[in-house]
Scaffold this active site. Structure first.
Site, PDB file in Angstrom:
ATOM      1  N   HIS A 132      22.235 -19.778-100.952  1.00 30.89           N
ATOM      2  CA  HIS A 132      22.767 -21.097-100.577  1.00 30.89           C
ATOM      3  C   HIS A 132      24.153 -21.357-101.168  1.00 30.89           C
ATOM      4  CE1 HIS A 132      20.908 -22.482-104.463  1.00 30.89           C
ATOM      5  NE2 HIS A 132      21.975 -23.257-104.474  1.00 30.89           N
ATOM      6  N   ASP A 162      16.363 -16.616-101.302  1.00 33.20           N
ATOM      7  CA  ASP A 162      17.597 -17.320-101.692  1.00 33.20           C
ATOM      8  C   ASP A 162      18.497 -16.416-102.533  1.00 33.20           C
ATOM      9  OD1 ASP A 162      19.413 -19.395-101.750  1.00 33.20           O
ATOM     10  OD2 ASP A 162      18.531 -20.349-103.503  1.00 33.20           O
ATOM     11  N   SER A 236      23.727 -22.926-109.784  1.00 29.68           N
ATOM     12  CA  SER A 236      23.007 -22.067-108.843  1.00 29.68           C
ATOM     13  C   SER A 236      23.592 -20.665-108.817  1.00 29.68           C
ATOM     14  CB  SER A 236      23.065 -22.662-107.435  1.00 29.68           C
ATOM     15  OG  SER A 236      22.343 -23.858-107.377  1.00 29.68           O
ATOM     16  N   LEU A 291       0.602  -9.113 -94.597  1.00 31.38           N
ATOM     17  CA  LEU A 291      -0.836  -9.009 -94.399  1.00 31.38           C
ATOM     18  C   LEU A 291      -1.260  -9.650 -93.088  1.00 31.38           C
ATOM     19  CD1 LEU A 291      -3.345  -7.913 -95.831  1.00 31.38           C
ATOM     20  CD2 LEU A 291      -3.583 -10.108 -96.988  1.00 31.38           C
ATOM     21  N   LEU A 294      -3.218 -16.636 -92.759  1.00 35.16           N
ATOM     22  CA  LEU A 294      -2.881 -17.960 -93.247  1.00 35.16           C
ATOM     23  C   LEU A 294      -3.900 -18.311 -94.319  1.00 35.16           C
ATOM     24  CD1 LEU A 294      -2.040 -19.890 -89.957  1.00 35.16           C
ATOM     25  CD2 LEU A 294      -0.477 -18.792 -91.552  1.00 35.16           C
TER      26      LEU A 294
END
Length: 492
Positions: A132, A162, A236, A291, A294
């Protein structure tokens, strides 16, 4: 001097002895205070040498994003300045004026600038930071502690973690950090960060590791390190160090309601970050294990209905068609307790473990099924870019069915409804009244596919299963809501 001695000599004996005792007591107190402060100071870590050794490898990253210098015409067709000038004045104003919905105003033409932190991991100029920080950047400039500045190229990015890898060229004598291991971290140990919060270069903040293996809603494949190190905008991408001066994480996110630091910060573990770095450096992309299930958390009620003594594991709410999980024999309702011999305490423990497994490798899963623990060997696949996989619809009989015992009404699921929800079969909830189903969380438009671990694919099966439900005992209900399967607990 003689007068002083005379005065002292004339004081009463009791006063003289009391004064001496008081002085001794005061001296003892002062010595005790100074000694305790000295001990306390010795007990706190000293970061001075660590900061001096590592600051040179931390960099400030500034980016510039140029505005899109194009105006869109009707139906999204682009046209150039010459064509714009040929339009009537009112259309020129519409497409390029300050209030234009097409971004033609003067403010839209200003470059966007942002700032972040990073650190050098190799002598040949590779820099790690957050995705970001450089996302959408047209120009990236890296500034070192000695005020040298270099233009950097973006080697690759991985939005899922990220992470971003930059490269600076034609630089000599680059300082590098020492990379440690995040696996050795323990909750409570001291850590510190170096970065540029709000543009204040090379700011040092310190704290302790608050927790390990944190899962955030936006990042399922990163087991974050939680700290109370002060992290703010500009930090960051900067490094998180341990007390050996080794990088153990990349400062990435904060939890805040004010926009600034509130005592909860999250860093990407360096072990995961270096794996992403090597893949981006060598291939430009990141491959993760997949995999194809859910999952959801196992709470106390679900643990009771599935026969667990305490809440633990990852409950499989749905197995995707064509997935490695389906090929390996996993089923909806299985609870994954171990993955390659490692315990799965929380559902959030499973995705990072799977993600770190290379595609094609076999993983051994210990699952709870119908009250018994079984072991399955599953060949892990590669996480696809698009996880949307269509499923075959099922035919259902017509009509509806109401259950007063549960407080709901259901009807058959149409082929179109099944296709839209991505299920093979089930019944559609059309009305929910006050009762066990409502208290369990069942809502109108939910699709029920299973009750009490028994398949519900039609109205006939629904009636049969409900008829045989035990009274006063919690049972599980599997519903699909907005394309996502979840297990609820209902007490008829």
């Amino acid at each position: 001097m003689h007068k002083t001695n005379t005065v002292v000599a004339r004081l009463p004996e009791t006063m003289r002895s009391g004064t001496i005792a008081g002085a001794i007591l005061m001296l003892a107190v002062m010595v005790s205070v100074f000694w305790s402060q000295s001990v306390a100071a010795r007990g706190l870590p000293d970061f001075t040498e660590l900061v001096e050794e590592n600051s040179s490898a931390v960099v400030n990253i500034s980016t510039t994003s140029e505005p899109v210098n194009r105006r869109s015409g009707l139906h999204g067709l682009p046209f150039d300045e010459r064509q714009l000038e040929q339009l009537p004045p009112f259309l020129q104003e519409f497409f390029s004026g300050p209030n234009s919905p097409f971004g033609g105003g003067p403010g839209a033409q200003q470059p966007t600038r942002s700032m972040g932190s990073g650190f050098i991991v190799s002598k040949d100029g590779y820099v790690l930071t957050n995705n970001h920080v450089v996302e959408g950047a047209d120009e990236v400039v890296v500034r070192l502690n000695d005020r040298r500045e270099f233009s950097a190229t973006i080697v690759g990015t991985d939005p899922r973690s990220d992470m971003a890898v930059l490269k600076i060229e034609n630089a000599d004598d680059l300082p590098v950090v020492r990379v440690g291991s995040s696996k050795e971290l323990k909750v409570g140990e001291w850590v510190f960060a170096i970065g540029s919060p709000f543009g204040f270069d090379y700011t040092v903040t310190a704290g302790i590791v608050s927790a390990l293996g944190r899962s955030l809603p936006s990042e399922n494949y990163v087991p974050f390190i939680q700290t109370d190190v002060a992290i703010n905008p500009g930090n960051s991408g900067g490094p998180l160090f341990n007390m050996d001066g080794e990088v153990v994480g990349i400062n990435s996110q904060i939890y805040t309601r004010s926009g600034g630091f509130m005592g909860v910060s999250f860093a990407i573990p360096i072990d995961d970050a270096m794996s992403v770095f090597r893949q981006l450096r060598d291939k430009g992309t990141v491959a993760r294990g997949w995999l194809g299930v859910l999952i959801q958390e196992v709470n106390r009620d679900l643990a009771e209905t599935f026969g667990l003594k305490r809440p633990r594991g990852a409950l499989i709410a749905e197995v995707m068609p064509g997935s490695p999980a389906l090929a390996g024999g996993l089923q909806a309702g299985d609870i994954v307790l171990e993955y390659n011999g490692e315990e799965v305490e929380l559902s959030s423990d499973l995705p990072p473990k799977v993600g770190r497994t290379l595609a094609g490798e076999s993983a051994r899963l210990t699952v709870l099924r119908e009250g018994k623990e079984i072991e399955l060997d599953v060949e892990i696949g590669e996480l696809p870019e698009d996880g949307q996989i269509s499923q075959s619809p099922a035919n259902n009989s017509r009509g509806s069915s109401a259950s007063k015992a549960l407080g709901l009404t259901v009807e058959p699921l149409t082929p179109e409804g099944a296709r839209s929800a991505g299920v093979e079969s089930g019944v559609l909830v059309t009305n929910v009244e006050r009762g066990p189903a409502f208290e369990a969380g069942v809502r109108s438009r939910d699709i029920i596919t299973e009750i009490n671990r028994q398949r519900v694919g039609s109205l006939k099966e629904f009636r049969q299963v409900v008829k045989n439900l035990p009274e006063g005992r919690a049972v599980s209900v599997r519903v699909v809501r907005q394309g996502r399967a979840i297990y609820l607990v209902m007490r008829p």
